[in-house]
Design a protein around this motif. Structure first.
Motif, PDB file in Angstrom:
ATOM      1  N   ALA A  56       5.203  24.289  12.527  1.00  0.00           N
ATOM      2  CA  ALA A  56       6.615  24.294  12.122  1.00  0.00           C
ATOM      3  C   ALA A  56       6.697  24.484  10.615  1.00  0.00           C
ATOM      4  O   ALA A  56       6.249  23.640   9.850  1.00  0.00           O
ATOM      5  CB  ALA A  56       7.284  22.980  12.531  1.00  0.00           C
ATOM      6  N   SER A  57       7.247  25.627  10.227  1.00  0.00           N
ATOM      7  CA  SER A  57       7.369  25.922   8.793  1.00  0.00           C
ATOM      8  C   SER A  57       8.700  26.605   8.555  1.00  0.00           C
ATOM      9  O   SER A  57       9.569  26.616   9.432  1.00  0.00           O
ATOM     10  CB  SER A  57       6.212  26.827   8.372  1.00  0.00           C
ATOM     11  OG  SER A  57       6.377  28.103   8.953  1.00  0.00           O
ATOM     12  N   GLY A  58       8.841  27.205   7.370  1.00  0.00           N
ATOM     13  CA  GLY A  58      10.076  27.922   7.069  1.00  0.00           C
ATOM     14  C   GLY A  58      10.177  29.213   7.880  1.00  0.00           C
ATOM     15  O   GLY A  58      11.263  29.749   8.081  1.00  0.00           O
ATOM     16  N   GLY A  59       9.045  29.705   8.345  1.00  0.00           N
ATOM     17  CA  GLY A  59       9.038  30.982   9.059  1.00  0.00           C
ATOM     18  C   GLY A  59       8.693  30.876  10.539  1.00  0.00           C
ATOM     19  O   GLY A  59       8.990  31.785  11.303  1.00  0.00           O
ATOM     20  N   HIS A  60       8.046  29.795  10.942  1.00  0.00           N
ATOM     21  CA  HIS A  60       7.596  29.691  12.342  1.00  0.00           C
ATOM     22  C   HIS A  60       7.952  28.343  12.953  1.00  0.00           C
ATOM     23  O   HIS A  60       7.916  27.332  12.259  1.00  0.00           O
ATOM     24  CB  HIS A  60       6.065  29.784  12.446  1.00  0.00           C
ATOM     25  CG  HIS A  60       5.474  30.878  11.636  1.00  0.00           C
ATOM     26  ND1 HIS A  60       5.320  32.144  12.125  1.00  0.00           N
ATOM     27  CD2 HIS A  60       5.007  30.896  10.365  1.00  0.00           C
ATOM     28  CE1 HIS A  60       4.786  32.905  11.189  1.00  0.00           C
ATOM     29  NE2 HIS A  60       4.577  32.175  10.111  1.00  0.00           N
ATOM     30  N   THR A  61       8.238  28.344  14.248  1.00  0.00           N
ATOM     31  CA  THR A  61       8.248  27.101  15.013  1.00  0.00           C
ATOM     32  C   THR A  61       7.703  27.459  16.374  1.00  0.00           C
ATOM     33  O   THR A  61       8.352  28.150  17.157  1.00  0.00           O
ATOM     34  CB  THR A  61       9.672  26.520  15.138  1.00  0.00           C
ATOM     35  OG1 THR A  61      10.145  26.301  13.817  1.00  0.00           O
ATOM     36  CG2 THR A  61       9.665  25.201  15.890  1.00  0.00           C
ATOM     37  N   THR A 115       1.437  22.867   4.076  1.00  0.00           N
ATOM     38  CA  THR A 115       2.182  23.980   3.484  1.00  0.00           C
ATOM     39  C   THR A 115       1.201  25.124   3.267  1.00  0.00           C
ATOM     40  O   THR A 115      -0.011  24.931   3.307  1.00  0.00           O
ATOM     41  CB  THR A 115       2.814  23.568   2.136  1.00  0.00           C
ATOM     42  OG1 THR A 115       1.788  22.970   1.347  1.00  0.00           O
ATOM     43  CG2 THR A 115       3.928  22.578   2.340  1.00  0.00           C
ATOM     44  N   ASP A 116       1.718  26.335   3.035  1.00  0.00           N
ATOM     45  CA  ASP A 116       0.839  27.504   2.940  1.00  0.00           C
ATOM     46  C   ASP A 116      -0.241  27.292   1.884  1.00  0.00           C
ATOM     47  O   ASP A 116       0.069  26.951   0.733  1.00  0.00           O
ATOM     48  CB  ASP A 116       1.665  28.757   2.623  1.00  0.00           C
ATOM     49  CG  ASP A 116       2.477  29.200   3.823  1.00  0.00           C
ATOM     50  OD1 ASP A 116       2.242  28.658   4.924  1.00  0.00           O
ATOM     51  OD2 ASP A 116       3.336  30.086   3.663  1.00  0.00           O
ATOM     52  N   ASN A 117      -1.496  27.483   2.260  1.00  0.00           N
ATOM     53  CA  ASN A 117      -2.615  27.271   1.344  1.00  0.00           C
ATOM     54  C   ASN A 117      -3.813  28.080   1.823  1.00  0.00           C
ATOM     55  O   ASN A 117      -3.902  28.423   3.011  1.00  0.00           O
ATOM     56  CB  ASN A 117      -2.961  25.771   1.296  1.00  0.00           C
ATOM     57  CG  ASN A 117      -3.545  25.297   2.606  1.00  0.00           C
ATOM     58  OD1 ASN A 117      -4.757  25.287   2.795  1.00  0.00           O
ATOM     59  ND2 ASN A 117      -2.687  24.921   3.572  1.00  0.00           N
ATOM     60  N   GLY A 143      -4.423  30.288  10.627  1.00  0.00           N
ATOM     61  CA  GLY A 143      -4.675  29.433   9.463  1.00  0.00           C
ATOM     62  C   GLY A 143      -3.984  28.084   9.627  1.00  0.00           C
ATOM     63  O   GLY A 143      -4.602  27.030   9.452  1.00  0.00           O
ATOM     64  N   HIS A 144      -2.699  28.105  10.004  1.00  0.00           N
ATOM     65  CA  HIS A 144      -1.985  26.827  10.203  1.00  0.00           C
ATOM     66  C   HIS A 144      -2.694  25.987  11.279  1.00  0.00           C
ATOM     67  O   HIS A 144      -2.813  24.773  11.147  1.00  0.00           O
ATOM     68  CB  HIS A 144      -0.530  27.078  10.613  1.00  0.00           C
ATOM     69  CG  HIS A 144       0.375  27.349   9.435  1.00  0.00           C
ATOM     70  ND1 HIS A 144       0.528  26.461   8.396  1.00  0.00           N
ATOM     71  CD2 HIS A 144       1.169  28.409   9.137  1.00  0.00           C
ATOM     72  CE1 HIS A 144       1.385  26.955   7.514  1.00  0.00           C
ATOM     73  NE2 HIS A 144       1.786  28.141   7.941  1.00  0.00           N
ATOM     74  N   LEU A 145      -3.168  26.649  12.352  1.00  0.00           N
ATOM     75  CA  LEU A 145      -3.862  25.901  13.412  1.00  0.00           C
ATOM     76  C   LEU A 145      -5.166  25.294  12.889  1.00  0.00           C
ATOM     77  O   LEU A 145      -5.547  24.183  13.284  1.00  0.00           O
ATOM     78  CB  LEU A 145      -4.156  26.825  14.600  1.00  0.00           C
ATOM     79  CG  LEU A 145      -2.930  27.392  15.328  1.00  0.00           C
ATOM     80  CD1 LEU A 145      -3.350  28.428  16.365  1.00  0.00           C
ATOM     81  CD2 LEU A 145      -2.127  26.269  15.996  1.00  0.00           C
ATOM     82  N   ASN A 185      -5.416  35.744  10.611  1.00  0.00           N
ATOM     83  CA  ASN A 185      -4.019  35.685  11.039  1.00  0.00           C
ATOM     84  C   ASN A 185      -3.428  34.394  10.456  1.00  0.00           C
ATOM     85  O   ASN A 185      -4.007  33.318  10.603  1.00  0.00           O
ATOM     86  CB  ASN A 185      -3.997  35.672  12.575  1.00  0.00           C
ATOM     87  CG  ASN A 185      -2.607  35.578  13.148  1.00  0.00           C
ATOM     88  OD1 ASN A 185      -1.807  34.751  12.716  1.00  0.00           O
ATOM     89  ND2 ASN A 185      -2.328  36.395  14.148  1.00  0.00           N
ATOM     90  N   HIS A 186      -2.279  34.506   9.789  1.00  0.00           N
ATOM     91  CA  HIS A 186      -1.692  33.351   9.107  1.00  0.00           C
ATOM     92  C   HIS A 186      -1.452  32.159  10.038  1.00  0.00           C
ATOM     93  O   HIS A 186      -1.696  31.005   9.662  1.00  0.00           O
ATOM     94  CB  HIS A 186      -0.371  33.776   8.453  1.00  0.00           C
ATOM     95  CG  HIS A 186       0.305  32.689   7.688  1.00  0.00           C
ATOM     96  ND1 HIS A 186      -0.119  32.298   6.434  1.00  0.00           N
ATOM     97  CD2 HIS A 186       1.354  31.894   7.994  1.00  0.00           C
ATOM     98  CE1 HIS A 186       0.648  31.307   6.001  1.00  0.00           C
ATOM     99  NE2 HIS A 186       1.555  31.038   6.933  1.00  0.00           N
ATOM    100  N   VAL A 187      -1.008  32.445  11.255  1.00  0.00           N
ATOM    101  CA  VAL A 187      -0.752  31.339  12.195  1.00  0.00           C
ATOM    102  C   VAL A 187      -2.058  30.654  12.597  1.00  0.00           C
ATOM    103  O   VAL A 187      -2.121  29.437  12.738  1.00  0.00           O
ATOM    104  CB  VAL A 187       0.045  31.826  13.433  1.00  0.00           C
ATOM    105  CG1 VAL A 187       0.274  30.689  14.416  1.00  0.00           C
ATOM    106  CG2 VAL A 187       1.388  32.408  12.995  1.00  0.00           C
TER     107      VAL A 187
HETATM  108 ZN    ZN Z   1       3.003  29.386   6.767  1.00  0.00          ZN
END
Ligand code: ZN
Ligand code: KG4
Length: 499
Positions: A282-287, A448-450, A261-263, A257-259
């Motif tokens: 907090a990104s361009g798509g999520h907060t 950032t997305d990676n 990934g951020h975590l 799940n992309h979120v």
């Molecule tokens: Zn992202």
């Protein structure tokens, strides 16, 4: 398991148990709905071991697991069991079984796979009226058991990325191809254009990640990819690529799940950060503010009711004429301005909830600029940017610290592209430490997305064995806490073409 296996299975069954299934019962079971039948076979000797299970929607049952007497002690039972549990992990269902309390080898095997006793069924067995011990396995309880490097792929939005990680979490490579230049002329991400750009670049990005890591596809032990949430066309490119590479080498697939990934960027940046943590994504798509109890237990505490923080920065940058996406440019300009020059509203400041709103500050910016002359706008741009940034960052930091206090967190962290914001970084660091929290601001490359963060999340994701993942699809709206889309059903050669 097929009809032709029944004779051998029946022999093993009779040799293994005092109340064996009859050949007729075994044969009848082949047509059971929700039946799970797997055999270990040898080219010459035929069936060596087998597992029979049931895959009901909310609970799976392990009914029968046995190994030919000559073949015991070689890990065949564990292999079949892991396969069953891997698939159960992927759909997050628990597994139940009954075992004779005196069957020590079976009890030991189930214990190593984290089954725990939850009850007794009195006089369960027909032959000697012995009680059965009921054992339960909760999904995801086993540690991930990858033997070598993991390839991770991320294509959920406008970055094509691939990374190689060791099972320990060490990042060997992390290659990102940004599409900013491509989408610049449209002032936003165009989904179809993003998908096409992923198709064009992804093979080269994967090759480069493998090259930098010094490994080949043959060295990999698993392949992971973001399956959602995100742009569906973009996600499909990464999922399909990852599944194809995994399938070609009969490797397992790890859906991420992309979120999540951020975590995971947080423990990638600071492996020692203590749990529980409250992380601001907090990104361009999520907060969103998320409580993280361990590497796979997440609770959504609050989120934006309108724009994402990155969007608020980008829209502000656009009003100030700073280009695309603009968050970074606005941040740089703000460094030169006076943040108290203008008073912008801080969204939901009085609310005790952990939600955010950025539509008010954006509208206020519009009116401030509208009422200025061209010269004034130029002269005061830095002050406007600084004041605007101040309002957004104040909302982000105060909500994060309040949520962390309420959740009893030990760590506060930020992730996502907006974590690059210089004021947000310094202020969370200062105020978080002052409030007694361990503070994590991961390196920018992991914010950032990676794909490195996707790999880090994959290390606590369910391992879906070959070829069961062929049915796993991308999902534009995967919820927090889900690893695979709810429509996923386990692949078997019999059902694949019917689904
Ligand atoms: Zn992202
Ligand atoms: O995580 P990310 O790369 O992609 C998404 O998943 O959206 O985040 C990109 C967002 C953009 O909105 C970008 O303007 C913002 O992060 N951003 C910043 C800064 N650097 C990037 N926002 C504020 N200040 C920055 N320094």
């Amino acid at each position: 398991m097929a009809q032709r296996d029944i004779r051998r299975i029946s022999e093993i069954e009779t040799a293994s148990f005092s109340d064996p299934w009859t050949a007729a019962a075994l044969e009848h079971d082949l047509s059971a709905q929700a039946g799970w039948h797997f055999v270990s076979v040898d080219d010459s000797d035929g069936v060596l071991a087998y597992l029979i299970g049931r895959t009901y929607p909310h609970e799976w049952h392990l009914l029968d697991l046995a190994v030919d007497a000559q073949m015991r002690g070689r890990g065949l039972a564990a292999e079949l069991l892991d396969r069953f549990l891997d698939a159960a992990d992927a759909v997050s269902v628990e597994v139940i079984l009954e075992v004779r309390p005196r069957n020590t080898p079976a009890f030991a095997l189930y214990s190593t796979r984290k089954f725990t006793p939850i009850g007794v069924r009195p006089r369960y067995y027909h032959d000697n009226h012995e009680d059965a011990l009921v054992m339960q396995y909760l999904p995801g309880s086993r540690a991930s058991h990858l033997s070598g490097p993991l390839l991770a792929i991320e294509t959920s939005c406008d970055d094509s990325s691939a990374a190689v990680l060791m099972p320990s979490g060490e990042v060997l490579s992390n290659v990102v191809h940004s599409q900013d230049e491509i989408h610049q002329r449209y002032g936003g991400v165009v989904p179809e254009v993003a998908s096409r750009a992923h198709v064009e670049r992804l093979s080269a990005v994967v090759s480069e990640a493998l090259r930098q890591a010094g490994v080949t596809i043959d060295d990999l032990s698993a392949v992971a990819a973001t399956v959602g949430p995100g742009l569906i066309g973009a996600l499909l490119i990464g999922v399909q690529t990852a599944k194809t590479i995994a399938w070609s080498r009969r490797l397992p697939f790890l859906p991420v799940n992309h979120v999540h990934g951020h975590l995971a960027a947080v423990w990638l940046g600071d492996p020692e950060a203590p749990f529980p943590m409250v992380t601001l994504v907090a990104s361009g798509g999520h907060t969103a503010l998320i409580r993280v109890d361990d590497k796979k237990t997440f609770t959504l505490l609050g989120q934006t009711l309108d724009d994402a923080a990155g969007e608020a920065f980008d829209k502000g940058a656009r009003l100030l004429g700073l280009g695309y996406p603009g968050g970074r440019e606005l941040d740089q300009l703000a460094e030169k301005g006076d943040s108290s020059a203008f008073s912008f509203p801080v969204g939901l400041q009085k609310s005790t909830k952990s939600d955010f709103s950025f539509s008010g500050v954006k509208t206020a910016l519009y009116y401030v600029l509208r009422d200025m002359s061209e010269d004034e706008r130029r002269a005061r741009a830095a002050d406007v940017a600084a004041s605007y940034r101040e309002a957004i960052v104040t909302a982000l930091v105060s909500k994060t610290l309040r949520a962390a206090r309420e959740a009893g967190a030990r760590t506060v962290a930020i992730a996502g592209g907006v974590a690059a914001n210089s004021l947000l970084r310094t202020r969370l660091q200062a105020e978080g430490s002052a409030a007694g929290f361990h503070v994590v601001v991961p390196p920018f490359a992991y914010c950032t997305d990676n794909a490195a963060m996707i790999g880090a999340a994959a290390l606590s994701a369910p391992v879906v064995p070959y070829p069961e993942y062929l049915n796993i699809d991308a999902s534009a709206s995967l919820a927090l806490g889900q690893w695979v889309p709810p429509t996923y059903s386990v692949y078997t050669p019999d059902n694949y073409w019917k689904i």
